[in-house]
Design a protein around this motif. Structure first.
Motif, mmCIF file in Angstrom:
data_model
loop_
_atom_site.group_PDB
_atom_site.id
_atom_site.type_symbol
_atom_site.label_atom_id
_atom_site.label_comp_id
_atom_site.label_asym_id
_atom_site.label_seq_id
_atom_site.Cartn_x
_atom_site.Cartn_y
_atom_site.Cartn_z
ATOM 1 N N LYS A 1 19.181 109.277 4.312
ATOM 2 C CA LYS A 1 17.702 110.047 3.804
ATOM 3 C C LYS A 1 16.304 108.912 3.757
ATOM 4 C CE LYS A 1 14.607 112.747 3.087
ATOM 5 N NZ LYS A 1 14.089 113.699 4.081
ATOM 6 N N LYS A 2 17.062 107.633 2.953
ATOM 7 C CA LYS A 2 15.591 106.727 2.865
ATOM 8 C C LYS A 2 15.536 105.769 4.280
ATOM 9 C CE LYS A 2 15.223 101.673 1.294
ATOM 10 N NZ LYS A 2 14.977 100.652 0.550
ATOM 11 N N PRO B 1 11.500 96.123 12.679
ATOM 12 C CA PRO B 1 11.650 96.528 10.797
ATOM 13 C C PRO B 1 12.973 96.615 10.586
ATOM 14 C CG PRO B 1 9.883 97.230 12.512
ATOM 15 C CD PRO B 1 10.904 96.672 13.848
ATOM 16 N N LEU B 2 13.281 97.902 11.474
ATOM 17 C CA LEU B 2 14.550 98.319 10.981
ATOM 18 C C LEU B 2 15.664 98.250 10.621
ATOM 19 C CD1 LEU B 2 16.213 101.194 10.142
ATOM 20 C CD2 LEU B 2 16.454 101.409 12.886
ATOM 21 N N GLU B 3 16.384 97.477 11.471
ATOM 22 C CA GLU B 3 17.156 95.924 11.292
ATOM 23 C C GLU B 3 17.108 94.794 10.390
ATOM 24 O OE1 GLU B 3 18.216 94.552 15.104
ATOM 25 O OE2 GLU B 3 19.571 96.572 15.586
ATOM 26 N N VAL B 4 16.040 94.751 10.036
ATOM 27 C CA VAL B 4 15.392 93.753 8.861
ATOM 28 C C VAL B 4 15.834 94.570 7.455
ATOM 29 C CG1 VAL B 4 13.762 92.569 7.872
ATOM 30 C CG2 VAL B 4 13.724 91.918 9.736
ATOM 31 N N ARG C 1 18.856 93.410 4.500
ATOM 32 C CA ARG C 1 17.918 93.365 3.101
ATOM 33 C C ARG C 1 18.873 94.490 2.731
ATOM 34 N NH1 ARG C 1 11.792 93.305 4.150
ATOM 35 N NH2 ARG C 1 11.824 91.152 4.599
ATOM 36 N N ASP C 2 19.879 95.116 2.753
ATOM 37 C CA ASP C 2 20.254 96.428 2.213
ATOM 38 C C ASP C 2 21.226 96.395 1.981
ATOM 39 O OD1 ASP C 2 21.363 98.470 0.481
ATOM 40 O OD2 ASP C 2 19.832 100.154 2.170
ATOM 41 N N TYR D 1 25.657 97.549 10.946
ATOM 42 C CA TYR D 1 25.232 98.307 12.371
ATOM 43 C C TYR D 1 25.349 97.683 13.413
ATOM 44 C CZ TYR D 1 21.746 94.936 11.406
ATOM 45 O OH TYR D 1 20.922 93.435 11.573
ATOM 46 N N LEU D 2 24.230 99.038 14.513
ATOM 47 C CA LEU D 2 24.481 98.588 15.344
ATOM 48 C C LEU D 2 23.214 99.598 16.074
ATOM 49 C CD1 LEU D 2 25.738 97.322 18.124
ATOM 50 C CD2 LEU D 2 26.851 98.644 18.234
#
Length: 116
Positions: free
Chosen positions: A24-25, A74-77, A81-82, A88-89
């Motif tokens: 959801k985040k 920004p999504l991949e950054v 960080r998480d 992920y791809l």
């Protein structure tokens, strides 16, 4: 607006609530950046082909969405960080991949209706 597909693997030690919260985040993150969600799929717990972070399984999820290209970095950054993310791809879909994804979604709908 480009059409993208992101598959990510979450750590298998997470609870169902933590997984839902994480998904959801990142869905909210994309929507806040102007993304239009086309499809979301929860593929469940799957065995990995090789160990990642000493884990042999992970929770797979898929997002299919349209968004401007500058949102992907920004999504991949955030993914990096998480610590809940193992891999992920993100891929940009061309017209052939988009039509293939639509056919795949239709097949999933038919299977879901058959089970119900």
């Amino acid at each position: 607006m480009n059409h993208y597909e992101t598959v990510f693997i979450l750590n298998p030690v997470l609870s169902d609530d933590q997984i839902k919260e994480t998904v959801k985040k990142y869905e909210d993150f994309l929507v806040s950046k102007g993304a239009k969600m086309v499809s979301k799929e929860d593929w469940g717990l799957k065995k990995l082909a090789y160990p990642i972070q000493n884990k042999k399984s992970g929770f797979y999820h898929l997002f299919e969405y349209t968004v401007a290209g500058e949102v992907i970095e920004p999504l991949e950054v955030e993914f990096r960080r998480d610590e809940r993310f193992m891999r992920y791809l993100t891929v940009k879909l061309d017209k052939h991949a988009i039509s293939w994804a639509e056919r795949r979604r239709e097949k999933l709908k038919v299977k879901a209706k058959a089970k119900a």
